[in-house]
Write an enzyme that holds these catalytic residues in place. Structure first.
Site, PDB file in Angstrom:
ATOM      1  N   HIS A   1       4.847  -1.032  -6.193  1.00 27.70           N
ATOM      2  CA  HIS A   1       3.550  -0.957  -5.519  1.00 27.70           C
ATOM      3  C   HIS A   1       2.362  -0.851  -6.459  1.00 27.70           C
ATOM      4  CE1 HIS A   1       5.549  -1.070  -1.792  1.00 27.70           C
ATOM      5  NE2 HIS A   1       5.798   0.217  -1.621  1.00 27.70           N
TER       6      HIS A   1
ATOM      7  N   HIS B   1       0.804  -0.629   4.081  1.00 27.67           N
ATOM      8  CA  HIS B   1       2.022   0.180   4.106  1.00 27.67           C
ATOM      9  C   HIS B   1       1.943   1.271   5.177  1.00 27.67           C
ATOM     10  CE1 HIS B   1       5.633   2.154   2.724  1.00 27.67           C
ATOM     11  NE2 HIS B   1       5.753   1.343   1.681  1.00 27.67           N
TER      12      HIS B   1
ATOM     13  N   GLU C   1       6.073  -4.650   6.215  1.00 30.44           N
ATOM     14  CA  GLU C   1       5.094  -5.053   5.210  1.00 30.44           C
ATOM     15  C   GLU C   1       5.182  -6.554   4.934  1.00 30.44           C
ATOM     16  OE1 GLU C   1       5.823  -2.234   1.788  1.00 30.44           O
ATOM     17  OE2 GLU C   1       7.258  -1.504   3.289  1.00 30.44           O
TER      18      GLU C   1
END
Length: 384
Positions: free
Chosen positions: A129, A203, A343
């Site tokens: 991420h 997210h 996602e």
């Protein structure tokens, strides 16, 4: 007669005046908290069509989303914290915008035009991420707030060349907007001044029974229109295989309760992810228009969420690593399977897997990921 006409005109004017607020949306901007360095974090509240969304400038995150059930009662359906301290202490990626590269990159390394780039390894041996201080841990700037038919807020963040190891100065934006048909649209855009990689997504953790319900999402009924998925190794990095879902616990082509096969210990992929934490291949490449990537229904409340995007993959995560250490807005501790994330994205580790496509962005081009969350309320036990 004249008095009657005047009375009728007054009634019509009053009716129109009362109808206008219901038809229009609203956007409100207010301070939410202060960072340790003194910078102010703002919250923008959007209301329209029965939905209310609250967005923070910290991490460009969705803090709450109130959605009506079949009886018309609105409840917050996303996980999050009541104050800024919660997001600073144990972020857990609740509702955030993740980047510069969402999901995992093997060994925190990739090559571009013959040059190797090294990223922070913040997930075991891998990068996750965007790194230790990805876009989720940055203060974004509000560039526009709109009332009206589609109330919205647009936020912007400029990632410097070399930030977290990524090449190029990336200018990213996200727009949250509400429509009258019960849709929240989240649109990401990005441009760069030299070749780089980019994969931005949201997210948010959803529980359609309500963040404060205390119920797990194992009874939620899920549909993912994907015939294939990307199996992972022990560190949750794709092996490179694109495998069929048929005959596996990953077959959600027909509506299936999430809990039906989540503990299937005979499947090594379920064991590696401690449940579901996998990318599903919906299309082979990004598309011009958004397409359905998932549908979720909570039979108890009747709430239905349809997720669409122009991206080829969707990461389905069933909250397997929530460990009851995070205390949410309603005072409940969040446990395993208390929420799910969907996602839309390019596939994990795409920069190291040419067969997966490309995550490259060049100067003059614009990256775009448009995600829509359409909500409705069905009859008791109804599924499609």
């Amino acid at each position: 007669m004249r008095a009657w006409i005047m009375a009728l005109a007054w009634i019509m004017a009053l009716t129109c005046a009362c109808a206008l607020p219901a038809a229009a949306g609203e956007a409100k901007r207010a301070p939410f908290g202060t960072l340790p360095d003194g910078r102010v974090v703002e919250e923008v509240t959007l209301s329209r069509g029965g939905l209310t969304a609250r967005i923070l400038t910290w991490g460009a995150l969705l803090r709450s989303l109130d959605v009506p059930d079949r009886a018309g009662k609105a409840t917050d359906v996303v996980l999050g914290y009541k104050d800024l301290a919660g997001y600073m202490k144990a972020p857990n990626y609740f509702g955030v915008s993740v980047g510069r590269y969402a999901n995992r990159i093997r060994a925190g390394r990739f090559s571009l035009d013959g040059k190797e780039y090294t990223l922070a390894r913040n997930d075991g041996p891998n990068a996750l991420h965007g790194g230790r201080e990805g876009f989720d841990k940055r203060l974004w700037t509000v560039t526009e707030v709109k009332d009206g038919a589609a109330p919205s807020v647009t936020l912007r963040y400029v990632s410097d060349d070399g930030e977290e190891g990524y090449p190029g100065t990336l200018t990213a934006s996200v727009t949250y907007a509400l429509d009258s048909d019960g849709t929240l649209t989240v649109e990401y855009r990005a441009t760069t001044d030299k070749p780089t990689i980019v994969n931005l997504t949201n997210h948010s953790f959803f529980n359609l029974a309500g963040e404060d319900s205390g119920r797990m999402i194992l009874d939620h009924v899920l549909t993912i229109p994907a015939e294939r998925y990307t199996p992972v190794d022990e560190t949750l990095i794709p092996t490179g295989e694109i495998a069929p879902v048929a005959g596996t616990p990953f077959d959600f082509r027909k509506a299936t309760p999430i809990g039906a096969r989540i503990r299937e210990g005979r499947d090594p992929q379920i064991l590696r992810g401690r449940g579901y934490d996998h990318n599903f291949v919906v299309t082979n490449a990004p598309t011009a228009d958004a397409h359905l990537v998932a549908r979720v229904e909570d039979p108890a409340s009747g709430r239905v969420m349809e997720v669409a995007s122009n991206q080829p993959g969707v990461q389905f995560y069933a909250g397997n690593f929530l460990d009851a250490t995070a205390v949410g807005k309603s005072g409940l501790s969040y446990r395993q399977s208390d929420a799910l994330a969907l996602e839309p994205q390019v596939f994990p580790d795409t920069p190291n897997r040419p067969s997966f496509g490309t995550a490259r962005l060049d100067p003059g081009a614009t990256y775009r990921n448009v995600i829509t969350y359409r909500f409705s309320a069905g009859r008791s036990g109804a599924t499609k």
